[in-house]
Design an enzyme around this catalytic site. Structure first.
Site, PDB file in Angstrom:
ATOM      1  N   ARG A  71       0.859  -1.198   0.000  1.00  0.00           N
ATOM      2  CA  ARG A  71       0.000   0.000   0.000  1.00  0.00           C
ATOM      3  C   ARG A  71       0.892   1.244   0.000  1.00  0.00           C
ATOM      4  O   ARG A  71       1.799   1.364   0.818  1.00  0.00           O
ATOM      5  CB  ARG A  71      -0.854  -0.039   1.263  1.00  0.00           C
ATOM      6  CG  ARG A  71      -1.863   1.055   1.373  1.00  0.00           C
ATOM      7  CD  ARG A  71      -2.576   0.977   2.722  1.00  0.00           C
ATOM      8  NE  ARG A  71      -3.533  -0.099   2.825  1.00  0.00           N
ATOM      9  CZ  ARG A  71      -4.046  -0.549   3.990  1.00  0.00           C
ATOM     10  NH1 ARG A  71      -3.672  -0.007   5.129  1.00  0.00           N
ATOM     11  NH2 ARG A  71      -4.933  -1.521   3.999  1.00  0.00           N
ATOM     12  N   ARG A 140      -1.070   6.672   9.658  1.00  0.00           N
ATOM     13  CA  ARG A 140      -1.225   6.122   8.297  1.00  0.00           C
ATOM     14  C   ARG A 140      -1.288   7.240   7.258  1.00  0.00           C
ATOM     15  O   ARG A 140      -1.125   8.412   7.579  1.00  0.00           O
ATOM     16  CB  ARG A 140      -2.523   5.307   8.236  1.00  0.00           C
ATOM     17  CG  ARG A 140      -2.634   4.206   9.284  1.00  0.00           C
ATOM     18  CD  ARG A 140      -1.866   3.013   8.849  1.00  0.00           C
ATOM     19  NE  ARG A 140      -2.062   1.864   9.715  1.00  0.00           N
ATOM     20  CZ  ARG A 140      -2.913   0.861   9.482  1.00  0.00           C
ATOM     21  NH1 ARG A 140      -3.713   0.894   8.444  1.00  0.00           N
ATOM     22  NH2 ARG A 140      -2.964  -0.179  10.284  1.00  0.00           N
ATOM     23  N   LYS A 204      -3.297   1.339  15.093  1.00  0.00           N
ATOM     24  CA  LYS A 204      -3.278   2.213  13.908  1.00  0.00           C
ATOM     25  C   LYS A 204      -3.811   3.602  14.265  1.00  0.00           C
ATOM     26  O   LYS A 204      -4.609   3.756  15.210  1.00  0.00           O
ATOM     27  CB  LYS A 204      -4.103   1.607  12.790  1.00  0.00           C
ATOM     28  CG  LYS A 204      -5.533   1.283  13.170  1.00  0.00           C
ATOM     29  CD  LYS A 204      -6.362   0.791  11.996  1.00  0.00           C
ATOM     30  CE  LYS A 204      -5.916  -0.536  11.436  1.00  0.00           C
ATOM     31  NZ  LYS A 204      -6.890  -1.116  10.490  1.00  0.00           N
ATOM     32  N   LYS A 206      -5.197   7.372  12.378  1.00  0.00           N
ATOM     33  CA  LYS A 206      -5.587   7.935  11.079  1.00  0.00           C
ATOM     34  C   LYS A 206      -5.960   9.411  11.191  1.00  0.00           C
ATOM     35  O   LYS A 206      -6.666   9.799  12.119  1.00  0.00           O
ATOM     36  CB  LYS A 206      -6.785   7.157  10.532  1.00  0.00           C
ATOM     37  CG  LYS A 206      -6.471   5.682  10.303  1.00  0.00           C
ATOM     38  CD  LYS A 206      -7.666   4.945   9.762  1.00  0.00           C
ATOM     39  CE  LYS A 206      -7.292   3.499   9.426  1.00  0.00           C
ATOM     40  NZ  LYS A 206      -8.435   2.743   8.922  1.00  0.00           N
ATOM     41  N   CYS A 430     -15.476  -2.842   0.304  1.00  0.00           N
ATOM     42  CA  CYS A 430     -14.072  -3.090   0.654  1.00  0.00           C
ATOM     43  C   CYS A 430     -13.529  -4.240  -0.194  1.00  0.00           C
ATOM     44  O   CYS A 430     -14.278  -4.911  -0.902  1.00  0.00           O
ATOM     45  CB  CYS A 430     -13.962  -3.432   2.130  1.00  0.00           C
ATOM     46  SG  CYS A 430     -14.637  -5.064   2.499  1.00  0.00           S
ATOM     47  N   CYS A 436      -8.420 -10.715   1.640  1.00  0.00           N
ATOM     48  CA  CYS A 436      -8.456 -10.250   3.029  1.00  0.00           C
ATOM     49  C   CYS A 436      -8.639 -11.431   3.988  1.00  0.00           C
ATOM     50  O   CYS A 436      -9.639 -12.155   3.912  1.00  0.00           O
ATOM     51  CB  CYS A 436      -9.588  -9.244   3.236  1.00  0.00           C
ATOM     52  SG  CYS A 436      -9.625  -8.699   4.955  1.00  0.00           S
ATOM     53  N   CYS A 475     -16.760  -7.765   6.637  1.00  0.00           N
ATOM     54  CA  CYS A 475     -16.701  -8.036   8.079  1.00  0.00           C
ATOM     55  C   CYS A 475     -16.929  -6.720   8.830  1.00  0.00           C
ATOM     56  O   CYS A 475     -16.991  -5.653   8.208  1.00  0.00           O
ATOM     57  CB  CYS A 475     -15.354  -8.677   8.450  1.00  0.00           C
ATOM     58  SG  CYS A 475     -14.024  -7.488   8.752  1.00  0.00           S
ATOM     59  N   CYS A 479     -13.989  -1.245   6.629  1.00  0.00           N
ATOM     60  CA  CYS A 479     -13.016  -0.605   5.733  1.00  0.00           C
ATOM     61  C   CYS A 479     -13.651   0.283   4.658  1.00  0.00           C
ATOM     62  O   CYS A 479     -13.007   1.197   4.165  1.00  0.00           O
ATOM     63  CB  CYS A 479     -12.124  -1.665   5.104  1.00  0.00           C
ATOM     64  SG  CYS A 479     -11.143  -2.555   6.329  1.00  0.00           S
TER      65      CYS A 479
END
Ligand code: SRM
Ligand code: SF4
Length: 554
Positions: A71, A140, A204, A206, A430, A436, A475, A479
């Site tokens: 990414r 990120r 994470k 953001k 997503c 994934c 899920c 995302c």
């Protein structure tokens, strides 16, 4: 409670080096050593395997078909023509070939085998692209409203995405050593990292910048949201919001989606200092107070709620040494992309393309990938990604507009854009299967077909002109930000989805769970009934999400 195992891996990683070099040179497996699988995330890559082929491989007693997703770090989603050409070629040479635009304005390439990781990173480096810190427990990719025609200050505000990204980069040279063969520095003092220290963040992190009236990146879904305040055509500063995050975990009632809370305003009219120091202070508070035992409860949203928003704001002020001003008024009226041609105030042209679920490829008679490559080769445009997984062919001079238009028409792209219904144009899914590892149900491979059926349903009710935001994930991690959709479909098991309803069009209200674990027929049946009621019982100009919230939930 004991620290989570990931904390030990980070601490013992020698500045995110681990044993990645040794793992790479092991030709007996396509996989990396277990700890290295965690560490490579900080270098912007994930070890994955093709889930479609697991059973077949297991039957043949072969190891899983391992490959890597990389990414890119692309603050504000801006890319030059040369960089697009490079990504296209790298995708062809090293990955599945699909250029996947993410919900955070960047690109992922999938299916890169172990021996191709280094050549891929090297090829990116040649065009000044990197994947540093796009995954892992660290700040990120910083996102920013994508549309340059939105404001004459767009590029000045977008620069903040770059500055913040740079300011919060890790100090370790591990990325350069491992992937680009930089000489190891004997004196590691340069690597002292006062922000991330040895353990980086608990989770994470953001950051998003929004330029009202457009909220295309869903600013409130971020740990830190900066909302640009423009007065009399000048950038005054930013309202600061903290503690957004969407993920939940099935069966764990302590987890919840949360919108970021606005805590105040910062002046940026004279310098960027206050903004940079404030995001640094917020990051450091999360470093010091975030939960390092339970990764399910480690995001900033839980730190904020555990200590209270008042404490949090005061702690930022204490670390900064100055006070926030009261938040300034702002209004979001839009979240979608402005498809087709737009001209900005400086006279440059921009063409926004719909890319279904962010997958740029040539398929089903539409050579989208070839068309974009040809535009890039004409060197008449830059490329900007939006938070809705789309591409803006951007910054085109008036004299070059016919060149771009000619290419679009030759590849049938404008004709394709004319065929698209509004529900599809407001949709996102997503990645989910087959790459994934967390997916419970299909998303990007399933939503397009479901939209065919839902658009027929909308036409049947005379609602085809309605702007309704629909999003699907495989899920509950969220995302594609389904918790902010008017219709959110969140995978629970193969072929089954929780139906969430009642988000608003502008992305300022979370939706709510309406029905659990529905199959396709049940989804269509529920929506059929709701569309019928929407048609007959709505208030003038009322959006679908607002209608459902008023009639069903309130
Ligand atoms: Fe995500 C994990 C894909 C945006 C919340 N996300 C993953 C992983 C890496 C699966 C994994 O951990 O192994 C997925 C890789 C799939 C694949 O094969 O490529 C993945 N996330 C994506 C992308 C590519 C979806 C897309 O189709 O565009 C998006 C990449 C964004 C980027 O460029 O950085 C993506 N992920 C998001 C968003 C939306 C956003 O940030 O605006 C969210 C919800 C917002 C939030 O963070 O709260 C999101 N992803 C998660 C989570 C849950 C985090 C949590 O708080 O618990 C996970 C799982 C985790 O971290 O444990 C996750
Ligand atoms: Fe994977 Fe779930 Fe994210 Fe979809 S929402 S990409 S299934 S982690």
């Amino acid at each position: 409670m004991a620290e989570s195992p990931t904390e030990k891996i980070k601490k013992e990683s020698r500045g995110l080096r681990g044993t990645i070099k040794e793992s790479l040179s092991d030709e007996l497996t396509g996989s990396l050593r277990e700890d290295d699988q965690s560490i490579i995330k900080f270098h912007g890559m994930y070890q994955q395997d093709d889930r479609d082929r697991r059973d077949e491989r297991a039957e043949k007693k072969l190891e899983r078909l391992y490959s890597y997703m990389i990414r890119l770090r692309l603050p504000g989603g801006l890319l030059s023509a040369d960089q697009w050409i490079a990504i296209h070629e790298i995708a062809e040479t090293h990955s599945t070939g699909v250029i996947k635009i993410t919900t955070r304005q960047t690109v992922q390439l999938h299916g890169i085998i172990k021996s191709h990781i280094k050549p891929t990173i090297k090829a990116f480096d040649e065009v000044k692209l990197d994947s540093i810190a796009t995954c892992g427990d660290i700040n990120r990719n910083v996102i920013c409203s994508g549309n340059p025609a939105n404001s004459s200050l767009h590029s000045a505000i977008q620069e903040y995405a770059d500055k913040i990204s740079q300011y919060l980069m890790p100090r370790t040279r591990a990325y350069y050593e491992i992937w680009l063969d930089e000489e190891k520095i004997a004196d590691k003092r340069d690597e002292d990292d006062p922000l991330y220290q040895e353990r980086y963040l608990p989770r994470k992190f953001k950051i998003a910048i929004a330029i009202p009236p457009n909220n295309d990146g869903d600013v409130f879904a971020n740990d830190v949201g900066l909302i640009a305040i423009i007065e009399k055509g000048r950038l005054k500063g930013f309202n600061v919001a903290v503690g957004g995050g969407l993920s939940t975990t099935y069966g764990n009632p302590s987890t919840y989606p949360r919108l970021a809370t606005v805590i105040g305003f910062l002046d940026a009219s004279l310098s960027d200092e206050k903004i940079l120091k404030t995001v640094y202070a917020i990051t450091s508070i999360q470093r010091d107070f975030g939960n390092r035992s339970d990764r399910k409860l480690a995001r900033l949203k839980y730190t904020v709620d555990n200590h209270g928003i008042k404490w949090f704001k005061e702690e930022v002020e204490r670390r900064n040494g100055w006070l926030f001003e009261p938040a300034k008024p702002f209004l979001f009226t839009e979240r979608g992309d402005a498809y087709g041609w737009e001209r900005d105030l400086a006279g440059k042209w921009h063409y926004t393309l719909f890319i279904e679920n962010g997958r740029v490829l040539d398929e089903k008679g539409l050579a989208m990938k070839s068309a974009i490559l040809e535009i890039a080769k004409s060197k008449t445009a830059n490329f900007r990604f939006t938070g809705n997984q789309n591409v803006i062919i951007a910054d085109i001079d008036g004299k070059d507009k016919p060149i771009v238009e000619g290419i679009l028409d030759r590849f049938g792209i404008r004709a394709f854009m004319d065929t698209l219904g509004l529900l599809r144009k407001n949709s996102m899914a997503c990645v989910s299967l087959p790459t994934c590892p967390l997916a419970l149900a299909e998303a990007q491979r399933y939503l397009p077909g479901l939209i065919d059926k839902l658009e027929t349903l909308l036409s049947h009710h005379g609602l085809e002109e309605e702007q309704i935001v629909i999003r699907m994930t495989g899920c509950p991690n969220g995302c594609a930000r389904p918790y902010l959709a008017e219709i959110g479909l969140i995978g629970t098991a193969p072929g089954r989805y929780n139906l969430h309803l009642g988000g608003d069009y502008e992305g300022t209200r979370l939706n709510r769970l309406f029905r659990e674990s529905l199959g396709e027929n049940e989804i269509i049946l529920e929506l059929d009934g709701l569309f019928r009621r929407f048609r007959s019982e709505r208030n003038p100009k009322e959006g679908f999400g607002d209608f459902v919230m008023r009639k069903i939930f309130v």
